[in-house]
Design a protein around this motif. Structure first.
Motif, PDB file in Angstrom:
ATOM      1  N   ASP A 190      16.042   6.587   2.819  1.00 13.84           N
ATOM      2  CA  ASP A 190      16.671   6.167   3.907  1.00 13.84           C
ATOM      3  C   ASP A 190      15.541   5.034   4.604  1.00 13.84           C
ATOM      4  O   ASP A 190      16.239   4.145   5.309  1.00 13.84           O
ATOM      5  N   ASP A 191      14.388   5.563   4.542  1.00 13.12           N
ATOM      6  CA  ASP A 191      13.581   4.819   5.744  1.00 13.12           C
ATOM      7  C   ASP A 191      12.252   4.109   4.584  1.00 13.12           C
ATOM      8  O   ASP A 191      11.123   4.604   4.688  1.00 13.12           O
ATOM      9  N   PRO A 192      12.665   3.065   3.861  1.00 13.82           N
ATOM     10  CA  PRO A 192      11.465   2.614   3.011  1.00 13.82           C
ATOM     11  C   PRO A 192      10.215   2.001   3.741  1.00 13.82           C
ATOM     12  O   PRO A 192       9.008   2.239   3.018  1.00 13.82           O
ATOM     13  N   ARG A 193      10.436   1.473   4.955  1.00 18.44           N
ATOM     14  CA  ARG A 193       9.320   1.286   5.802  1.00 18.44           C
ATOM     15  C   ARG A 193       8.571   2.109   6.012  1.00 18.44           C
ATOM     16  O   ARG A 193       7.165   1.804   6.192  1.00 18.44           O
ATOM     17  N   GLU A 194       8.963   3.321   6.340  1.00 12.77           N
ATOM     18  CA  GLU A 194       7.965   4.654   6.813  1.00 12.77           C
ATOM     19  C   GLU A 194       7.095   5.080   5.280  1.00 12.77           C
ATOM     20  O   GLU A 194       5.902   5.237   5.424  1.00 12.77           O
ATOM     21  N   VAL A 195       7.759   4.850   4.040  1.00 12.19           N
ATOM     22  CA  VAL A 195       7.122   5.063   2.971  1.00 12.19           C
ATOM     23  C   VAL A 195       6.040   4.072   2.718  1.00 12.19           C
ATOM     24  O   VAL A 195       4.780   4.320   2.551  1.00 12.19           O
ATOM     25  N   LEU A 196       6.287   2.850   3.126  1.00 16.25           N
ATOM     26  CA  LEU A 196       5.410   1.699   2.629  1.00 16.25           C
ATOM     27  C   LEU A 196       4.112   2.013   3.707  1.00 16.25           C
ATOM     28  O   LEU A 196       3.315   1.572   3.393  1.00 16.25           O
ATOM     29  N   GLU A 197       4.453   2.171   4.841  1.00 21.24           N
ATOM     30  CA  GLU A 197       3.562   2.488   5.738  1.00 21.24           C
ATOM     31  C   GLU A 197       2.696   3.545   5.401  1.00 21.24           C
ATOM     32  O   GLU A 197       1.272   3.377   5.505  1.00 21.24           O
ATOM     33  N   ASN A 198       3.067   4.717   5.087  1.00 19.37           N
ATOM     34  CA  ASN A 198       2.195   5.687   4.661  1.00 19.37           C
ATOM     35  C   ASN A 198       1.240   5.446   3.347  1.00 19.37           C
ATOM     36  O   ASN A 198       0.164   5.815   3.351  1.00 19.37           O
ATOM     37  N   LEU A 199       2.102   4.732   2.394  1.00 19.03           N
ATOM     38  CA  LEU A 199       0.902   4.255   1.296  1.00 19.03           C
ATOM     39  C   LEU A 199       0.184   3.333   1.693  1.00 19.03           C
ATOM     40  O   LEU A 199      -0.941   3.245   1.097  1.00 19.03           O
ATOM     41  N   ALA A 200       0.429   2.402   2.696  1.00 17.02           N
ATOM     42  CA  ALA A 200      -0.523   1.335   3.001  1.00 17.02           C
ATOM     43  C   ALA A 200      -1.695   2.054   3.480  1.00 17.02           C
ATOM     44  O   ALA A 200      -3.019   1.664   3.346  1.00 17.02           O
ATOM     45  N   GLU A 201      -1.584   3.256   4.284  1.00 12.92           N
ATOM     46  CA  GLU A 201      -2.765   3.985   5.080  1.00 12.92           C
ATOM     47  C   GLU A 201      -3.668   4.641   3.915  1.00 12.92           C
ATOM     48  O   GLU A 201      -4.985   4.562   4.080  1.00 12.92           O
ATOM     49  N   ILE A 202      -3.212   4.844   2.556  1.00 13.82           N
ATOM     50  CA  ILE A 202      -3.700   5.548   1.629  1.00 13.82           C
ATOM     51  C   ILE A 202      -4.522   4.669   1.003  1.00 13.82           C
ATOM     52  O   ILE A 202      -5.743   4.609   0.568  1.00 13.82           O
ATOM     53  N   ARG A 203      -3.454   3.640   0.689  1.00 10.52           N
ATOM     54  CA  ARG A 203      -4.214   2.681  -0.373  1.00 10.52           C
ATOM     55  C   ARG A 203      -4.725   1.409  -0.033  1.00 10.52           C
ATOM     56  O   ARG A 203      -5.628   0.877  -0.834  1.00 10.52           O
ATOM     57  N   ASN A 204      -4.531   0.953   0.941  1.00 13.29           N
ATOM     58  CA  ASN A 204      -5.264  -0.388   1.649  1.00 13.29           C
ATOM     59  C   ASN A 204      -6.846  -0.116   1.667  1.00 13.29           C
ATOM     60  O   ASN A 204      -7.560  -1.211   0.943  1.00 13.29           O
ATOM     61  N   PRO A 205      -7.368   0.917   1.826  1.00 13.79           N
ATOM     62  CA  PRO A 205      -8.783   1.004   1.998  1.00 13.79           C
ATOM     63  C   PRO A 205      -9.092   0.929   0.238  1.00 13.79           C
ATOM     64  O   PRO A 205     -10.216   0.371   0.012  1.00 13.79           O
ATOM     65  N   LEU A 206      -8.390   1.644  -0.662  1.00 13.52           N
ATOM     66  CA  LEU A 206      -8.727   1.453  -2.103  1.00 13.52           C
ATOM     67  C   LEU A 206      -8.598   0.078  -2.603  1.00 13.52           C
ATOM     68  O   LEU A 206      -9.658  -0.349  -3.539  1.00 13.52           O
ATOM     69  N   TYR A 207      -7.732  -0.783  -2.257  1.00 14.69           N
ATOM     70  CA  TYR A 207      -7.517  -2.073  -2.628  1.00 14.69           C
ATOM     71  C   TYR A 207      -8.862  -2.739  -2.198  1.00 14.69           C
ATOM     72  O   TYR A 207      -9.343  -3.679  -3.070  1.00 14.69           O
TER      73      TYR A 207
END
Ligand code: S3P
Length: 169
Positions: free
Chosen positions: A126-143
């Protein structure tokens, strides 16, 4: 580039890895590969099917294998799946075997770009933005951790971004 090095594009869903990767490969006369496409070729099915039948866990095993195999090549541009960096093994492979380019983008752009393309199983919610935000928090430091080059892909065309990458190689 004196020798034929690999260029690995990392970044979230909707960063433009595949489109930019194709331009980059063409401009540098390198082979282009895409880890999702390679999984689809090997399974003869699409990514959504792999998630359905084998779960995300099964998909991640395939993704790790494909990236390990492709990164053995020389002189390729590889667009990696957005979640691949969560594997330490994959991060190590990428860092050891080529130049890692992080395509950074905003959540707004990700939402807009991924809405146009409904194929990503993790965003069928229902809320892809929320998924993208949560993934960004975990993954952006790894990128960021594995990036040799970081380029923003918000407002520029794929060709301009490809040129900016080439300037920084
Ligand atoms: C995923 C990103 C997708 C694809 C799969 C999972 C993720 O690739 O690998 O749907 O976990 O972020 P793109 O980054 O090319 O969209």
């Amino acid at each position: 580039m004196a020798e034929k090095r690999n260029i690995f594009l990392v970044g979230p869903m909707g960063a433009g890895k595949s489109t930019i990767g194709r331009h980059l490969a063409q401009m540098l006369h390198l082979e282009f590969h895409d880890s999702d496409q390679e999984i689809e070729q090997r399974t003869g099915a699409d990514i959504a099917w792999v998630f359905d039948v084998e779960g995300e866990e099964g998909f991640r095993v395939r993704e790790a294998q494909v990236i390990a195999d492709l990164s053995e090549k020389q002189g390729i541009v590889l667009a990696t799946g957005g979640g691949s960096v969560q594997s330490k093994d994959i991060r190590n492979h990428l860092s050891a075997r080529g130049i890692v380019v992080y395509l950074e983008t905003t959540i707004d752009k990700q939402v807009a770009r991924t809405q146009r393309d409904k194929r990503r199983p993790l965003l069928q919610v229902d809320d892809p933005r929320e998924v993208l935000e949560n993934l960004a928090e975990i993954r952006n430091p790894l990128y960021e951790e594995i990036a040799d080059v970081i380029v923003k892909t918000d407002d520029q065309s794929a060709k301009i971004v490809a040129n900016q990458i080439i300037e920084q190689l």
